[in-house]
Design a protein around this motif. Sequence first.
Motif, PDB file in Angstrom:
ATOM      1  N   VAL A 120     -90.755  15.079 -86.072  1.00 45.04           N
ATOM      2  CA  VAL A 120     -89.822  15.107 -84.942  1.00 45.04           C
ATOM      3  C   VAL A 120     -88.778  14.011 -85.101  1.00 45.04           C
ATOM      4  O   VAL A 120     -87.561  14.240 -84.964  1.00 45.04           O
ATOM      5  N   ALA A 121     -89.226  12.802 -85.387  1.00 43.12           N
ATOM      6  CA  ALA A 121     -88.311  11.678 -85.517  1.00 43.12           C
ATOM      7  C   ALA A 121     -87.371  11.853 -86.705  1.00 43.12           C
ATOM      8  O   ALA A 121     -86.200  11.471 -86.655  1.00 43.12           O
ATOM      9  N   ALA A 122     -87.874  12.440 -87.793  1.00 39.07           N
ATOM     10  CA  ALA A 122     -87.039  12.655 -88.975  1.00 39.07           C
ATOM     11  C   ALA A 122     -85.943  13.676 -88.683  1.00 39.07           C
ATOM     12  O   ALA A 122     -84.806  13.526 -89.162  1.00 39.07           O
ATOM     13  N   VAL A 123     -86.263  14.719 -87.932  1.00 44.70           N
ATOM     14  CA  VAL A 123     -85.250  15.710 -87.561  1.00 44.70           C
ATOM     15  C   VAL A 123     -84.162  15.063 -86.702  1.00 44.70           C
ATOM     16  O   VAL A 123     -82.960  15.271 -86.920  1.00 44.70           O
ATOM     17  N   ILE A 124     -84.584  14.271 -85.714  1.00 43.79           N
ATOM     18  CA  ILE A 124     -83.609  13.594 -84.854  1.00 43.79           C
ATOM     19  C   ILE A 124     -82.728  12.670 -85.691  1.00 43.79           C
ATOM     20  O   ILE A 124     -81.503  12.627 -85.524  1.00 43.79           O
ATOM     21  N   LEU A 138     -80.166  14.733 -87.791  1.00 43.14           N
ATOM     22  CA  LEU A 138     -79.068  15.253 -86.977  1.00 43.14           C
ATOM     23  C   LEU A 138     -78.154  14.128 -86.504  1.00 43.14           C
ATOM     24  O   LEU A 138     -76.921  14.284 -86.463  1.00 43.14           O
ATOM     25  N   ARG A 139     -78.740  12.990 -86.162  1.00 41.63           N
ATOM     26  CA  ARG A 139     -77.937  11.865 -85.676  1.00 41.63           C
ATOM     27  C   ARG A 139     -77.054  11.291 -86.793  1.00 41.63           C
ATOM     28  O   ARG A 139     -76.004  10.694 -86.519  1.00 41.63           O
ATOM     29  N   ALA A 140     -77.460  11.485 -88.027  1.00 42.88           N
ATOM     30  CA  ALA A 140     -76.683  10.953 -89.157  1.00 42.88           C
ATOM     31  C   ALA A 140     -75.443  11.772 -89.468  1.00 42.88           C
ATOM     32  O   ALA A 140     -74.589  11.327 -90.246  1.00 42.88           O
ATOM     33  N   GLN A 141     -75.308  12.945 -88.873  1.00 47.10           N
ATOM     34  CA  GLN A 141     -74.142  13.790 -89.139  1.00 47.10           C
ATOM     35  C   GLN A 141     -72.934  13.225 -88.397  1.00 47.10           C
ATOM     36  O   GLN A 141     -72.946  13.134 -87.172  1.00 47.10           O
ATOM     37  N   SER A 142     -71.892  12.866 -89.147  1.00 47.68           N
ATOM     38  CA  SER A 142     -70.766  12.146 -88.558  1.00 47.68           C
ATOM     39  C   SER A 142     -69.423  12.855 -88.694  1.00 47.68           C
ATOM     40  O   SER A 142     -68.402  12.309 -88.282  1.00 47.68           O
ATOM     41  N   ASP A 143     -69.409  14.055 -89.274  1.00 49.84           N
ATOM     42  CA  ASP A 143     -68.147  14.798 -89.440  1.00 49.84           C
ATOM     43  C   ASP A 143     -67.856  15.547 -88.147  1.00 49.84           C
ATOM     44  O   ASP A 143     -68.184  16.718 -87.992  1.00 49.84           O
ATOM     45  N   THR A 181     -64.818  17.009 -72.469  1.00 48.86           N
ATOM     46  CA  THR A 181     -64.727  15.583 -72.812  1.00 48.86           C
ATOM     47  C   THR A 181     -65.923  15.128 -73.638  1.00 48.86           C
ATOM     48  O   THR A 181     -66.068  13.934 -73.905  1.00 48.86           O
ATOM     49  N   GLU A 182     -66.761  16.063 -74.050  1.00 45.52           N
ATOM     50  CA  GLU A 182     -68.030  15.698 -74.690  1.00 45.52           C
ATOM     51  C   GLU A 182     -68.002  15.759 -76.206  1.00 45.52           C
ATOM     52  O   GLU A 182     -69.036  15.654 -76.856  1.00 45.52           O
ATOM     53  N   ALA A 183     -66.827  15.982 -76.830  1.00 51.17           N
ATOM     54  CA  ALA A 183     -66.775  16.037 -78.286  1.00 51.17           C
ATOM     55  C   ALA A 183     -67.154  14.684 -78.880  1.00 51.17           C
ATOM     56  O   ALA A 183     -66.933  13.634 -78.283  1.00 51.17           O
ATOM     57  N   GLY A 184     -67.712  14.713 -80.075  1.00 49.15           N
ATOM     58  CA  GLY A 184     -68.161  13.496 -80.746  1.00 49.15           C
ATOM     59  C   GLY A 184     -69.378  13.815 -81.583  1.00 49.15           C
ATOM     60  O   GLY A 184     -69.669  14.983 -81.866  1.00 49.15           O
ATOM     61  N   VAL A 185     -70.103  12.795 -82.009  1.00 47.94           N
ATOM     62  CA  VAL A 185     -71.348  13.042 -82.737  1.00 47.94           C
ATOM     63  C   VAL A 185     -72.370  13.648 -81.776  1.00 47.94           C
ATOM     64  O   VAL A 185     -72.206  13.605 -80.559  1.00 47.94           O
ATOM     65  N   LEU A 186     -73.428  14.205 -82.335  1.00 45.24           N
ATOM     66  CA  LEU A 186     -74.403  14.911 -81.514  1.00 45.24           C
ATOM     67  C   LEU A 186     -75.142  13.949 -80.585  1.00 45.24           C
ATOM     68  O   LEU A 186     -75.675  12.926 -81.023  1.00 45.24           O
ATOM     69  N   ALA A 187     -75.176  14.291 -79.296  1.00 43.37           N
ATOM     70  CA  ALA A 187     -75.995  13.547 -78.331  1.00 43.37           C
ATOM     71  C   ALA A 187     -77.408  14.102 -78.392  1.00 43.37           C
ATOM     72  O   ALA A 187     -77.624  15.298 -78.209  1.00 43.37           O
ATOM     73  N   LEU A 188     -78.366  13.221 -78.639  1.00 50.52           N
ATOM     74  CA  LEU A 188     -79.748  13.633 -78.854  1.00 50.52           C
ATOM     75  C   LEU A 188     -80.690  12.667 -78.142  1.00 50.52           C
ATOM     76  O   LEU A 188     -80.363  11.500 -77.931  1.00 50.52           O
ATOM     77  N   PRO A 189     -81.887  13.129 -77.780  1.00 49.72           N
ATOM     78  CA  PRO A 189     -82.873  12.207 -77.194  1.00 49.72           C
ATOM     79  C   PRO A 189     -83.390  11.243 -78.254  1.00 49.72           C
ATOM     80  O   PRO A 189     -83.337  11.528 -79.455  1.00 49.72           O
ATOM     81  N   ASP A 190     -83.887  10.111 -77.822  1.00 54.01           N
ATOM     82  CA  ASP A 190     -84.452   9.139 -78.753  1.00 54.01           C
ATOM     83  C   ASP A 190     -85.774   9.621 -79.338  1.00 54.01           C
ATOM     84  O   ASP A 190     -86.145   9.246 -80.459  1.00 54.01           O
ATOM     85  N   SER A 191     -86.482  10.422 -78.578  1.00 54.15           N
ATOM     86  CA  SER A 191     -87.761  10.952 -79.040  1.00 54.15           C
ATOM     87  C   SER A 191     -87.984  12.289 -78.361  1.00 54.15           C
ATOM     88  O   SER A 191     -87.272  12.663 -77.432  1.00 54.15           O
ATOM     89  N   ALA A 192     -88.966  13.019 -78.843  1.00 51.19           N
ATOM     90  CA  ALA A 192     -89.267  14.330 -78.271  1.00 51.19           C
ATOM     91  C   ALA A 192     -90.738  14.639 -78.489  1.00 51.19           C
ATOM     92  O   ALA A 192     -91.372  14.132 -79.421  1.00 51.19           O
ATOM     93  N   ALA A 238     -76.311  18.527 -75.021  1.00 55.90           N
ATOM     94  CA  ALA A 238     -76.041  17.270 -74.325  1.00 55.90           C
ATOM     95  C   ALA A 238     -74.679  16.691 -74.665  1.00 55.90           C
ATOM     96  O   ALA A 238     -74.281  15.668 -74.120  1.00 55.90           O
ATOM     97  N   GLY A 239     -73.949  17.356 -75.582  1.00 56.14           N
ATOM     98  CA  GLY A 239     -72.637  16.882 -75.989  1.00 56.14           C
ATOM     99  C   GLY A 239     -72.587  16.601 -77.473  1.00 56.14           C
ATOM    100  O   GLY A 239     -73.589  16.226 -78.085  1.00 56.14           O
ATOM    101  N   GLY A 240     -71.414  16.789 -78.060  1.00 55.17           N
ATOM    102  CA  GLY A 240     -71.228  16.509 -79.471  1.00 55.17           C
ATOM    103  C   GLY A 240     -71.176  17.772 -80.315  1.00 55.17           C
ATOM    104  O   GLY A 240     -71.877  18.751 -80.043  1.00 55.17           O
ATOM    105  N   ARG A 241     -70.292  17.726 -81.335  1.00 52.92           N
ATOM    106  CA  ARG A 241     -70.140  18.877 -82.238  1.00 52.92           C
ATOM    107  C   ARG A 241     -69.729  18.332 -83.607  1.00 52.92           C
ATOM    108  O   ARG A 241     -68.773  17.570 -83.728  1.00 52.92           O
TER     109      ARG A 241
END
Length: 346
Positions: free
Chosen positions: A268-272, A275-280, A229-240, A323-326
């Motif tokens: 770190v923030a730029a990488v997150i 990745l978060r901008a990927q929407s396909d 049930t976890e398909a969708g955009v990538l689940a990522l932490p807000d910071s690392a 954490a979910g998302g593909r």
Amino acid sequence: MTQRIRELLDGAVADLEPGVSDPVAAVVRRGRAARRRSVLAAALVVALLGGGLAAGRQLVTTAREPAPAGPAELGRPPVPRVVGRTVVAGAMRLPIPDGWTAVENDPSRPCGDLHRTILLVVTGNRGCQNASVEVYGSERTYPGGTLVGDDLLDEDHRIVTPPVAMTLRGGEPAWMSESLEAADLAPDRYPEFAFWNVVTLPWSMVMLQLRDDGPAERKILDSIVTTPTEAGVLALPDSARSVSLTTPDAKGRNLPAGAARTKDQRTVAAVIALLRAQSDVVDDSAACADPGRPRAAVSLESATPTMVVITLGGGCQEAVSSAGGRVRLSDATLAQLKTLLGIGAR
């Protein structure tokens, strides 16, 4: 591309907050190849990476109760159980093969090997019995990898390879410490129960330990049915606290030259952000990761360590978050990740 990298850095740092300090939650595969290279090095790495559990050993589960429907959403691993002739854990359904049995672990039982048996580890003290297949609920999403480098004791000159990725029936990702075609899993290479492969289902928070050769392991994995049930955009932490990237060379080998790690918070923030901008989004039915493809990985060290495994290759280039998302990931995006981490510029 340089301007795009600058935009990512500037945009990501605007609302930046310090990352949460937390040990890296990773384990190092202790298969035969790794042991032959350096048992001491592997032990030291496990200690340095926050005391991660050796793959498949002494995994702590929750209280004994029916597995929740969505363990990843609840933030805790499921407890495996048997329903009819099927082992159920999270979104995983593993049919018990004909002639096999399934039992729960019992620390009071004498040590030994349980042939043609699926062992359900439902307590923290797993005991000392080994089974052909072992099923755990586990927060560990990384199955382990192989230490590679010129100096395995120097973290600046070694890497741990990304997991081998495949897609189970129904669409759930599975990550393995060893390819099913690896020499160490060749039939007749070792006696029964001397094989070792760890498989994690990161979305279901389930870990399997397999103790047979590659063809036998494939039969088990091919029989699994999943309902993720976890398909969708990538689940990522807000910071690392840090980010690392491991990429293969032209021959598909993961070597230190293709890896980098940084604690620089702008990066770190730029990488997150990238990745978060990927929407396909890749639907479960269209997922295509398989063990024969080269892979890259992004690791984010945070309060909830997150790994993004990237399967590479024409027609199937997708990124999966633990954490979910593909999502589909283009060559240009991968190149941007490498530029952010300085890979290829050294």
